[in-house]
Design a protein around this motif. Structure first.
Motif, PDB file in Angstrom:
ATOM      1  N   TRP A 324       0.859  -1.359   0.027  1.00 51.58           N
ATOM      2  CA  TRP A 324      -0.002  -0.120   0.089  1.00 51.58           C
ATOM      3  C   TRP A 324       0.946   1.209   0.045  1.00 51.58           C
ATOM      4  CZ3 TRP A 324      -1.180   4.424   2.703  1.00 51.58           C
ATOM      5  CH2 TRP A 324      -2.302   4.914   2.542  1.00 51.58           C
ATOM      6  N   PRO A 325       1.893   1.489   0.972  1.00 50.08           N
ATOM      7  CA  PRO A 325       2.734   2.495   0.822  1.00 50.08           C
ATOM      8  C   PRO A 325       3.503   2.762  -0.473  1.00 50.08           C
ATOM      9  CG  PRO A 325       2.995   1.413   2.875  1.00 50.08           C
ATOM     10  CD  PRO A 325       2.199   0.619   2.081  1.00 50.08           C
ATOM     11  N   ILE A 326       3.762   1.688  -1.221  1.00 51.18           N
ATOM     12  CA  ILE A 326       4.656   1.628  -2.504  1.00 51.18           C
ATOM     13  C   ILE A 326       3.559   2.381  -3.563  1.00 51.18           C
ATOM     14  CG2 ILE A 326       5.197   0.429  -4.488  1.00 51.18           C
ATOM     15  CD1 ILE A 326       6.431  -1.812  -2.665  1.00 51.18           C
ATOM     16  N   LEU A 327       2.322   2.083  -3.396  1.00 55.55           N
ATOM     17  CA  LEU A 327       1.435   2.729  -4.428  1.00 55.55           C
ATOM     18  C   LEU A 327       1.127   4.242  -4.103  1.00 55.55           C
ATOM     19  CD1 LEU A 327      -0.909  -0.190  -4.809  1.00 55.55           C
ATOM     20  CD2 LEU A 327       0.921   0.381  -6.140  1.00 55.55           C
ATOM     21  N   THR A 328       1.690   4.678  -3.022  1.00 59.33           N
ATOM     22  CA  THR A 328       1.458   5.981  -2.790  1.00 59.33           C
ATOM     23  C   THR A 328       2.992   6.832  -3.113  1.00 59.33           C
ATOM     24  OG1 THR A 328       2.580   5.929  -0.507  1.00 59.33           O
ATOM     25  CG2 THR A 328      -0.023   5.571  -0.565  1.00 59.33           C
ATOM     26  N   GLY A 329       3.999   5.986  -3.514  1.00 58.78           N
ATOM     27  CA  GLY A 329       5.339   6.498  -4.011  1.00 58.78           C
ATOM     28  C   GLY A 329       6.416   6.274  -3.023  1.00 58.78           C
ATOM     29  N   ALA A 330       6.101   5.770  -1.913  1.00 56.42           N
ATOM     30  CA  ALA A 330       7.219   5.161  -0.905  1.00 56.42           C
ATOM     31  C   ALA A 330       7.845   4.133  -1.411  1.00 56.42           C
ATOM     32  CB  ALA A 330       6.676   4.978   0.388  1.00 56.42           C
ATOM     33  N   ALA A 331       9.136   4.151  -1.209  1.00 57.31           N
ATOM     34  CA  ALA A 331      10.390   2.902  -1.273  1.00 57.31           C
ATOM     35  C   ALA A 331       9.869   2.046  -0.468  1.00 57.31           C
ATOM     36  CB  ALA A 331      11.726   3.348  -1.578  1.00 57.31           C
ATOM     37  N   GLY A 332       8.952   1.039  -0.467  1.00 60.86           N
ATOM     38  CA  GLY A 332       8.400   0.047   0.404  1.00 60.86           C
ATOM     39  C   GLY A 332       9.290  -1.066   0.269  1.00 60.86           C
ATOM     40  N   MET A 333       9.605  -1.722   1.561  1.00 57.50           N
ATOM     41  CA  MET A 333      10.373  -2.802   1.551  1.00 57.50           C
ATOM     42  C   MET A 333      10.249  -3.710   2.704  1.00 57.50           C
ATOM     43  SD  MET A 333      14.249  -1.043   0.864  1.00 57.50           S
ATOM     44  CE  MET A 333      13.883   0.378   1.845  1.00 57.50           C
ATOM     45  N   THR A 334      10.269  -4.944   2.616  1.00 59.16           N
ATOM     46  CA  THR A 334      10.013  -5.970   3.671  1.00 59.16           C
ATOM     47  C   THR A 334      11.317  -6.467   4.242  1.00 59.16           C
ATOM     48  OG1 THR A 334       7.878  -6.653   2.745  1.00 59.16           O
ATOM     49  CG2 THR A 334       8.727  -8.323   4.362  1.00 59.16           C
TER      50      THR A 334
END
Length: 408
Positions: A324-334
């Motif tokens: 969900w954060p990735i789709l807001t533009g964040a570099a999201g990582m697990t």
């Protein structure tokens, strides 16, 4: 409900730096006016799983002592536990948080802004890094790492910590799932004999089949209702998830890390993920996966720790804690750490995985990520703005459509 903690330096203790005193391997010297975890918990980080109320006590003590830290209560769980957010940044940045939020909001919605205006906002704005721990209650090394990360940011006097504070606002959620985490802690306390002077799992049966590693029904992974909240960002059925989303809509983080645990016989995973990757993940995000991976790899190599990437974990479903954060533009990582289960467990290769070791790995990855974001602040913010502008342009052209098929 929101609680802003008073930000008062502990003047009576002074502020002279002292030698390193970080159980998870952080760099000193440290400001003695900021309480160490051991001084509040009664044990070093990694020696015990820390209950919710004790975590809250330490967060409050740090926020009261450090002019670098703000503490907010975001919501309460179904069992009445506070969900809190700790904000760590420089003293100067903390004084102008409202201005920083306004600038980030302008970057997140660049409609009507010219290139010169956006460049000026980027020039003066810190990068925002969100670190979320313990979305699954039994993956409890994250909470201990969160306390270690907060202490480092609040008290560290070294150049790398100061670089993070000057160029980043770090949002720390030590417990995304307080109810599940508390079930895990209490399960361990009921089945682990406490021995005076024991540490690093010396008092824990290390056989994987031991009761201390199993937990009681219904298990600690889910929420009060047994729901997996790492699948809830899309539906937002829980107050905890709604609070997480509100943090993102308020702060628009440019970097988002969700820290988990996996099987005890594994090592450490960080992005890039394996295929399939959702086609809506922007190419700039995939570029940043490689940038942060290089930084994490260097930090782990410095300790001789094993890790892997591009295996086992995909980035396809849009409802995960980083999707969900990735789709807001964040570099999201697990990030995934091999679990210490009940605090110390013998792995398939015969080695012992302890809580302290697991927490140290999460701490190292947290700090490497925050430092990389700070050092490359301008580039990360510039890519974030470009992503947000592209989303606006696509929407104006009607290029993004969601089709929903319903049964007759």
């Amino acid at each position: 409900m929101k609680r802003a903690m008073l930000l008062l330096p502990a003047l009576l203790l002074g502020s002279a730096p002292v030698a390193a005193q970080h159980a998870l391997g952080g760099q000193g010297p440290y400001d003695v006016s900021v309480p160490t975890p051991a001084s509040v918990l009664g044990y070093e980080l990694g020696a015990r799983f820390t209950p919710h109320h004790v975590i809250g006590r330490y967060l409050e003590r740090v926020a009261q002592a450090s002019p670098r830290v703000r503490l907010d209560t975001l919501t309460r769980t179904f069992e009445g536990r506070d969900v809190v957010l700790a904000t760590g940044t420089s003293e100067a940045n903390l004084r102008r948080l409202a201005e920083i939020r306004a600038d980030i909001a302008r970057l997140a919605d660049p409609r009507g802004a010219g290139a010169a205006e956006l460049a000026e906002v980027v020039r003066r704005t810190p990068v925002v890094v969100w670190l979320g721990y313990n979305i699954h209650g039994g993956e409890a090394s994250g909470a201990e790492a969160a306390l270690g990360t907060l202490y480092q940011l609040a008290a560290g006097q070294d150049a790398e910590t100061r670089a993070i504070l000057d160029s980043a606002v770090v949002l720390i959620q030590p417990l995304q799932n307080p109810d599940g985490h508390e079930r895990h802690v209490q399960d361990v306390l009921r089945t682990r004999p406490l021995c005076a002077g024991c540490f690093d799992g010396e008092d824990v049966p290390t056989l994987g089949a031991a009761l201390v590693h199993q937990g009681n029904w219904p298990g600690a992974r889910g929420s009060h209702y047994g729901f997996d909240m790492n699948r809830d960002w899309f539906v937002q059925s829980h107050p905890e998830t709604a609070a997480h989303v509100q943090v993102f809509l308020t702060w628009h983080p440019q970097v988002a890390v969700d820290l988990h645990e996996m099987g005890s016989s594994s090592t450490y995973f960080f992005a890039p993920p394996m295929e399939p990757v959702n086609q809506n993940v922007h190419p700039s995000i995939q570029k940043w996966w490689d940038i942060f991976a290089a930084a994490n790899a260097a930090a782990f190599d410095a300790h001789g720790w094993s890790f892997f990437r591009r295996e086992g974990y995909d980035e396809f479903y849009p409802g995960y804690g980083v999707s969900w954060p990735i789709l807001t533009g964040a570099a999201g990582m697990t990030y995934e750490q091999a679990s210490s289960a009940g605090g110390a467990v013998r792995r398939s290769d015969g080695t012992l995985m302890t809580l302290r070791e697991a927490a140290a790995h999460h701490f190292a990855a947290s700090m490497a990520t925050a430092l990389t974001a700070a050092r490359r602040r301008t580039e990360r913010l510039t890519d974030f703005v470009a992503y947000r502008r592209s989303a606006v342009a696509d929407a104006q052209q009607g290029l993004r459509t969601i089709l929903v098929e319903r049964d007759a």
